[in-house]
Structure formats: C-alpha cells, structure tokens
Design a protein around this motif. Structure first.
Motif, PDB file in Angstrom:
ATOM      1  N   ASP A  28       0.807  -1.222   0.000  1.00 47.18           N
ATOM      2  CA  ASP A  28       0.000   0.000   0.000  1.00 47.18           C
ATOM      3  C   ASP A  28       0.840   1.272   0.000  1.00 47.18           C
ATOM      4  O   ASP A  28       0.288   2.376   0.041  1.00 47.18           O
ATOM      5  N   LEU A  29       2.155   1.130  -0.032  1.00 46.25           N
ATOM      6  CA  LEU A  29       3.013   2.310   0.007  1.00 46.25           C
ATOM      7  C   LEU A  29       2.917   3.100  -1.291  1.00 46.25           C
ATOM      8  O   LEU A  29       2.709   2.539  -2.373  1.00 46.25           O
ATOM      9  N   ALA A  30       3.088   4.416  -1.169  1.00 49.78           N
ATOM     10  CA  ALA A  30       3.213   5.255  -2.362  1.00 49.78           C
ATOM     11  C   ALA A  30       4.487   4.868  -3.109  1.00 49.78           C
ATOM     12  O   ALA A  30       5.433   4.325  -2.521  1.00 49.78           O
ATOM     13  N   HIS A  31       4.519   5.166  -4.390  1.00 52.69           N
ATOM     14  CA  HIS A  31       5.634   4.696  -5.214  1.00 52.69           C
ATOM     15  C   HIS A  31       6.978   5.249  -4.758  1.00 52.69           C
ATOM     16  O   HIS A  31       8.025   4.637  -4.980  1.00 52.69           O
ATOM     17  N   TYR A  32       6.973   6.409  -4.098  1.00 54.60           N
ATOM     18  CA  TYR A  32       8.224   7.038  -3.675  1.00 54.60           C
ATOM     19  C   TYR A  32       8.652   6.612  -2.278  1.00 54.60           C
ATOM     20  O   TYR A  32       9.736   6.961  -1.828  1.00 54.60           O
ATOM     21  N   SER A  33       7.796   5.888  -1.552  1.00 60.03           N
ATOM     22  CA  SER A  33       8.037   5.637  -0.132  1.00 60.03           C
ATOM     23  C   SER A  33       8.709   4.289   0.100  1.00 60.03           C
ATOM     24  O   SER A  33       8.302   3.265  -0.453  1.00 60.03           O
ATOM     25  N   LYS A  34       9.713   4.314   0.951  1.00 59.88           N
ATOM     26  CA  LYS A  34      10.346   3.073   1.391  1.00 59.88           C
ATOM     27  C   LYS A  34       9.605   2.509   2.599  1.00 59.88           C
ATOM     28  O   LYS A  34       9.481   1.295   2.764  1.00 59.88           O
ATOM     29  N   ARG A  35       9.107   3.423   3.457  1.00 62.95           N
ATOM     30  CA  ARG A  35       8.320   3.009   4.616  1.00 62.95           C
ATOM     31  C   ARG A  35       7.494   4.204   5.085  1.00 62.95           C
ATOM     32  O   ARG A  35       7.964   5.342   5.044  1.00 62.95           O
ATOM     33  N   THR A  36       6.279   3.932   5.544  1.00 60.32           N
ATOM     34  CA  THR A  36       5.393   4.997   6.018  1.00 60.32           C
ATOM     35  C   THR A  36       4.683   4.554   7.286  1.00 60.32           C
ATOM     36  O   THR A  36       4.190   3.426   7.366  1.00 60.32           O
ATOM     37  N   PHE A  37       4.650   5.455   8.262  1.00 66.81           N
ATOM     38  CA  PHE A  37       3.857   5.251   9.467  1.00 66.81           C
ATOM     39  C   PHE A  37       2.698   6.249   9.460  1.00 66.81           C
ATOM     40  O   PHE A  37       2.906   7.439   9.222  1.00 66.81           O
ATOM     41  N   GLY A  53       0.922  11.444   8.739  1.00 65.46           N
ATOM     42  CA  GLY A  53       1.670  10.406   8.047  1.00 65.46           C
ATOM     43  C   GLY A  53       3.146  10.762   8.055  1.00 65.46           C
ATOM     44  O   GLY A  53       3.513  11.929   7.886  1.00 65.46           O
ATOM     45  N   ILE A  54       3.996   9.768   8.288  1.00 66.73           N
ATOM     46  CA  ILE A  54       5.446   9.988   8.299  1.00 66.73           C
ATOM     47  C   ILE A  54       6.044   9.065   7.244  1.00 66.73           C
ATOM     48  O   ILE A  54       6.055   7.842   7.410  1.00 66.73           O
ATOM     49  N   ALA A  55       6.507   9.649   6.154  1.00 67.53           N
ATOM     50  CA  ALA A  55       6.960   8.854   5.006  1.00 67.53           C
ATOM     51  C   ALA A  55       8.458   9.024   4.779  1.00 67.53           C
ATOM     52  O   ALA A  55       8.973  10.147   4.764  1.00 67.53           O
ATOM     53  N   ASN A  56       9.142   7.907   4.608  1.00 67.08           N
ATOM     54  CA  ASN A  56      10.529   7.920   4.154  1.00 67.08           C
ATOM     55  C   ASN A  56      10.492   7.940   2.628  1.00 67.08           C
ATOM     56  O   ASN A  56      10.261   6.920   1.984  1.00 67.08           O
ATOM     57  N   ARG A  57      10.724   9.118   2.055  1.00 61.52           N
ATOM     58  CA  ARG A  57      10.603   9.300   0.610  1.00 61.52           C
ATOM     59  C   ARG A  57      11.917   8.998  -0.120  1.00 61.52           C
ATOM     60  O   ARG A  57      12.043   9.275  -1.313  1.00 61.52           O
ATOM     61  N   THR A  58      12.869   8.447   0.591  1.00 63.81           N
ATOM     62  CA  THR A  58      14.200   8.103   0.069  1.00 63.81           C
ATOM     63  C   THR A  58      14.803   9.304  -0.673  1.00 63.81           C
ATOM     64  O   THR A  58      14.611  10.445  -0.271  1.00 63.81           O
ATOM     65  N   ASP A  59      15.509   9.025  -1.761  1.00 64.37           N
ATOM     66  CA  ASP A  59      16.139  10.118  -2.520  1.00 64.37           C
ATOM     67  C   ASP A  59      15.305  10.511  -3.739  1.00 64.37           C
ATOM     68  O   ASP A  59      15.808  11.123  -4.683  1.00 64.37           O
ATOM     69  N   ALA A  76      15.879   5.446  -5.733  1.00 66.14           N
ATOM     70  CA  ALA A  76      14.504   5.612  -6.205  1.00 66.14           C
ATOM     71  C   ALA A  76      14.464   5.632  -7.726  1.00 66.14           C
ATOM     72  O   ALA A  76      15.429   6.022  -8.390  1.00 66.14           O
ATOM     73  N   ARG A  77      13.346   5.216  -8.263  1.00 64.43           N
ATOM     74  CA  ARG A  77      13.132   5.300  -9.702  1.00 64.43           C
ATOM     75  C   ARG A  77      12.558   6.676 -10.014  1.00 64.43           C
ATOM     76  O   ARG A  77      11.486   7.034  -9.529  1.00 64.43           O
ATOM     77  N   VAL A  78      13.286   7.448 -10.802  1.00 67.68           N
ATOM     78  CA  VAL A  78      12.875   8.821 -11.088  1.00 67.68           C
ATOM     79  C   VAL A  78      12.784   9.027 -12.590  1.00 67.68           C
ATOM     80  O   VAL A  78      13.402   8.307 -13.381  1.00 67.68           O
TER      81      VAL A  78
END
Length: 320
Positions: A28-37, A53-59, A76-78
């Motif tokens: 269920d994570l957003a495409h940019y998120s590695k982990r979300t609380f 929401g606390i999202a690790n959006r990586t790079d 990340a895929r950009v």
C-alpha cells in the motif's frame, strides 16, 4: 523520526496511549516511499482517524530535481531530468562521493490536530458533590424522561433506541455524568418529550453548582495566558491596580493578558476555565496593603500569594 513526532504530539497535550501507530503495508506504500507510518488518534466520537503520516521518501525528491542523475547512484526510480542545472547532493569529504540525502516527510493536518488537542483538553469536572436529595430528584426525572421516550410513538425507532441507550449510560454513572444530560436532550427526537423540560429544570441548576467546564490546554498553547480581576469593580484603588498589572504583563509581548470585572470572582474563574486560560490574578484589599496578589492555577484551582514585583517572572516561567 517516529519517536520525535510522538514526543511532539505529547508536547501539545495528546498522550501517546491515545495514538496508534499503523505501519503501512509494503503493497500500500506510495511509489516514492520506502516506509510509512500513519499516526491514528482515538477521537472520542469518531474512533481512530489518521492525524499524521510519516513517510521515508528516500532520494526520490532531490534525485528527481537533480542533474547528473545517472552518476548519483539513486535508489529511487525517477523520471529523467534533462533541464536541471544543479546537483542536489551532499559531498562527503571522506568518501569523496556525492550523496543524495533522503527526505523524511511528516505530514499532519491542522484541522485534525486542532480537534485532537481540543478533545484531550476539554473536561467537565465535578468540583462539589451534589446533595443526595437533589441528585435523587435528577435521577427520578431522568428515569421518567426515559420511560416517556420508551412509550412514545412520535419518535422513530432508531432515534428512540439512541436516546434510551445514551440515557441509560448517563443513569448508570450519576452524578459524574450529569453534564451529559444536555447532550441527551439535544438528540434528534428528544424535543418531542415534554418531560425533557422538567429534566433540564432539575439538572441544570445542580450542574451549574457542582461542575465546571475546563479546557486544559498546555499553557504555551492557550490563546490567553493570564486574566486579571479586581475583587470589587467599584473600588477605584483595586480597579486601577488591576488595570496596571494587566498593562505590565501585556507590555512584554509574551503573555496575552485580559482584564475582566463583569461578575463575581467565582464566575470569572469559571469563564476563564472554559477558554483555557491557565492563570488568573485577583487584586484584593491585601494587595493594597502588602503588594501581593492571588494567583490561581486553572487545573488544580490552587491559589498562591505572589508579590506584584515578582509576578512577571513568576508567570513567564510557567506559561513558557
């Protein structure tokens, strides 16, 4: 980050045990998120709802807007960015490499936060145990009202059931539940019952005498920090001194202070309790003799004599 955010919620008056941490499943994570609380607050009437929401959006973010993407080792895929003129990196002097920082995004809604803070702060506190005979009169009036509801054909069945359920809960918790009687009488269909007027007439005077409504906001969040009252509004010395104290406290710009003399001291205290003012200062005849005032704290209702000369520093420390 999760711990920091939970501490922040505690700092504004939302205790940790009222928040449930939901670890969003990978699917269920957003495409940019590695982990979300997701932080879910237990609202009194709504149940658990997301407040942050606390999202690790990586790079993903900085990598998407950076030039030289191919050489940055992005995780990340950009989308390719051929127009950027800046390399959004940190150069590590030890490894001699450009590093794209990760972005952690805490996202909280102001409206939901505001409602959570108010839900935690609002309280109806019994400050005086009602006399048994008067409490019995309220209990009898409540039972008569509920019996009338149960027999009424004017009220739709689902509304009747809701009134009866709420009323029985109130009856089981008297006297602490007395302030909820007004909400009971405000339920759809309750106005069809004539005995509701008698119940309100029996309950409201006792509620006014025995309970206070208090908004237990953290002092740094309270819109008004201090209220100043003269013991008598028709005494020039008391009024002049009280107004002078208000001007002095307000002048520093750190404590919004109000002056009020539109009622008895007890009613003025209750008025400030309802809007969350943490401290009230009363100027009385002893003030004119020894230069001290009564400082009353909202939550405990405890009072202390404080010299006027020390009042600014005394209050500033407590409302910070």
């Amino acid at each position: 980050w999760l711990e920091d955010r939970l501490r922040w919620w505690e700092s504004i008056g939302v205790p940790r045990h009222r928040i449930k941490v939901y670890d969003v499943p990978k699917a269920d994570l957003a495409h940019y998120s590695k982990r979300t609380f997701d932080l879910m607050y237990d609202y009194p009437t709504l149940g658990y709802e997301e407040v942050e929401g606390i999202a690790n959006r990586t790079d993903f973010d900085l990598g998407s807007h950076s030039r030289d993407q191919e050489s940055l080792g992005l995780t990340a895929r950009v989308m390719p960015n051929r127009d950027s003129t800046a390399r959004l990196t940190y150069f590590d002097p030890e490894t001699k490499r450009h590093v794209v920082p990760f972005v952690v995004e805490p996202s909280a809604g102001v409206g939901r936060c505001f409602l959570a803070v108010l839900s935690e702060a609002y309280d109806e506190e019994m400050v005086k145990v009602p006399a048994p005979e008067r409490l019995a009169s309220v209990a009898d009036a409540l039972q008569a009202f509920l019996k009338s509801v149960g027999r009424s054909e004017k009220i739709a069945p689902e509304r009747r059931d809701a009134i009866l359920e709420h009323g029985e809960q109130i009856a089981a918790r008297l006297p602490e539940s007395m302030p909820q009687i007004e909400a009971l009488l405000g339920l759809p269909g309750a106005d069809q019952i004539e005995l509701g007027k008698k119940l309100r007439g029996q309950a409201q005077p006792l509620i006014d005498e025995s309970f206070r409504t208090v908004l237990r906001l953290r002092p740094h969040l309270a819109p008004i920090k201090v209220a100043v009252f003269p013991l008598k509004r028709n005494h020039d010395g008391l009024v002049e001194t009280a107004r002078g104290i208000r001007r002095s406290l307000q002048s520093g710009g750190r404590m919004r202070t109000v002056y009020d003399d539109t009622g008895a001291i007890g009613k003025l205290y209750r008025r400030q309790d309802e809007i969350g003012t943490p401290f009230c200062v009363t100027v009385d005849f002893q003030t004119l003799e020894d230069g001290t005032v009564t400082v009353r704290e909202r939550d405990s209702m405890q009072q202390e004599r404080v010299p006027v000369a020390e009042l600014q520093s005394y209050l500033a420390e407590k409302v910070a």
